[in-house]
Design a protein around this motif. Sequence first.
Motif, PDB file in Angstrom:
ATOM      1  N   UNK A  38       0.853  -1.191   0.000  1.00  0.00           N
ATOM      2  CA  UNK A  38       0.000   0.000   0.000  1.00  0.00           C
ATOM      3  C   UNK A  38       0.887   1.238   0.000  1.00  0.00           C
ATOM      4  N   UNK A  39       0.459   2.267  -0.739  1.00  0.00           N
ATOM      5  CA  UNK A  39       1.204   3.531  -0.803  1.00  0.00           C
ATOM      6  C   UNK A  39       0.346   4.627  -0.192  1.00  0.00           C
ATOM      7  N   UNK A  40       0.948   5.371   0.755  1.00  0.00           N
ATOM      8  CA  UNK A  40       0.211   6.448   1.412  1.00  0.00           C
ATOM      9  C   UNK A  40      -0.127   7.537   0.399  1.00  0.00           C
ATOM     10  N   UNK A  41      -1.283   8.135   0.580  1.00  0.00           N
ATOM     11  CA  UNK A  41      -1.742   9.206  -0.311  1.00  0.00           C
ATOM     12  C   UNK A  41      -2.110  10.438   0.499  1.00  0.00           C
ATOM     13  N   UNK A  42      -2.242  11.535  -0.193  1.00  0.00           N
ATOM     14  CA  UNK A  42      -2.677  12.790   0.408  1.00  0.00           C
ATOM     15  C   UNK A  42      -3.389  13.583  -0.674  1.00  0.00           C
ATOM     16  N   UNK A  43      -4.154  14.582  -0.244  1.00  0.00           N
ATOM     17  CA  UNK A  43      -4.836  15.454  -1.200  1.00  0.00           C
ATOM     18  C   UNK A  43      -3.989  16.690  -1.440  1.00  0.00           C
ATOM     19  N   UNK A  44      -3.847  17.062  -2.701  1.00  0.00           N
ATOM     20  CA  UNK A  44      -3.073  18.253  -3.068  1.00  0.00           C
ATOM     21  C   UNK A  44      -3.960  19.142  -3.954  1.00  0.00           C
ATOM     22  N   UNK A  45      -3.966  20.442  -3.626  1.00  0.00           N
ATOM     23  CA  UNK A  45      -4.744  21.403  -4.392  1.00  0.00           C
ATOM     24  C   UNK A  45      -3.919  22.664  -4.596  1.00  0.00           C
ATOM     25  N   UNK A  46      -4.090  23.300  -5.741  1.00  0.00           N
ATOM     26  CA  UNK A  46      -3.387  24.542  -6.040  1.00  0.00           C
ATOM     27  C   UNK A  46      -4.033  25.731  -5.325  1.00  0.00           C
ATOM     28  N   UNK A  47      -5.255  25.543  -4.866  1.00  0.00           N
ATOM     29  CA  UNK A  47      -5.983  26.634  -4.232  1.00  0.00           C
ATOM     30  C   UNK A  47      -6.786  26.095  -3.055  1.00  0.00           C
ATOM     31  N   UNK A  48      -6.905  26.867  -1.979  1.00  0.00           N
ATOM     32  CA  UNK A  48      -7.698  26.401  -0.841  1.00  0.00           C
ATOM     33  C   UNK A  48      -9.187  26.272  -1.171  1.00  0.00           C
ATOM     34  N   UNK A  49      -9.625  26.918  -2.258  1.00  0.00           N
ATOM     35  CA  UNK A  49     -11.036  26.875  -2.639  1.00  0.00           C
ATOM     36  C   UNK A  49     -11.376  25.688  -3.534  1.00  0.00           C
ATOM     37  N   UNK A  50     -10.367  24.981  -4.007  1.00  0.00           N
ATOM     38  CA  UNK A  50     -10.585  23.882  -4.948  1.00  0.00           C
ATOM     39  C   UNK A  50     -10.286  22.559  -4.251  1.00  0.00           C
ATOM     40  N   UNK A  51     -11.204  21.586  -4.358  1.00  0.00           N
ATOM     41  CA  UNK A  51     -10.912  20.274  -3.750  1.00  0.00           C
ATOM     42  C   UNK A  51      -9.635  19.683  -4.345  1.00  0.00           C
ATOM     43  N   UNK A  52      -8.871  19.039  -3.512  1.00  0.00           N
ATOM     44  CA  UNK A  52      -7.601  18.489  -3.961  1.00  0.00           C
ATOM     45  C   UNK A  52      -7.743  17.191  -4.734  1.00  0.00           C
ATOM     46  N   UNK A  53      -6.647  16.823  -5.402  1.00  0.00           N
ATOM     47  CA  UNK A  53      -6.553  15.548  -6.092  1.00  0.00           C
ATOM     48  C   UNK A  53      -5.759  14.598  -5.209  1.00  0.00           C
TER      49      UNK A  53
END
Length: 164
Positions: A38-53
């Motif tokens: 298993x590989x750990x994941x996180x959410x990344x977004x360019x803007x605080x207003x946009x949900x991350x990928x």
Amino acid sequence: MKIRYFFLLAMMLILSWGTSAAQDAVGEKTPSTLAGVWQMCFYRSASPDVPGELKTSNSLKILSDDGHFTNIVMMQTGAITIGYGDYYLKSPGVYTEVIEKNIHLPQLNGAKNDLHFELKENGNLMYLKYYLATDIDGNQLNTWCYEIWKRVEMPAEYPHDIVR
């Protein structure tokens, strides 16, 4: 009388066999749905207003089919093991890590840590949460930690753009 005795003996044998089979199933050390890399994941977004990928990180969790786990971090200087021990399915939705050594969370060395999990996307994403009572210095945290792990799969063929 002999027929009743034989019937009673037969019923006891059947019940004891059924109980033994059920205990073997409950006592199964490793759920096959969790075994793997298993590989750990996180959410990344360019803007605080946009949900991350959802993006993968450099941390791996190996849950072997014999009930052993290893946590590894990949670094530029090479990979290191940051934790290891055994694990078992405690109940549906909860597995327990019996931590032998953990350099990231040393307060868990020698402890049992219950990890509540939910599998999503056909068992390829595992959402975990676990409780930390204290930090490394014994200060009270009393907090839940959340992690997302993605199952590492083998592609059908060797990638041509792989960097080794």
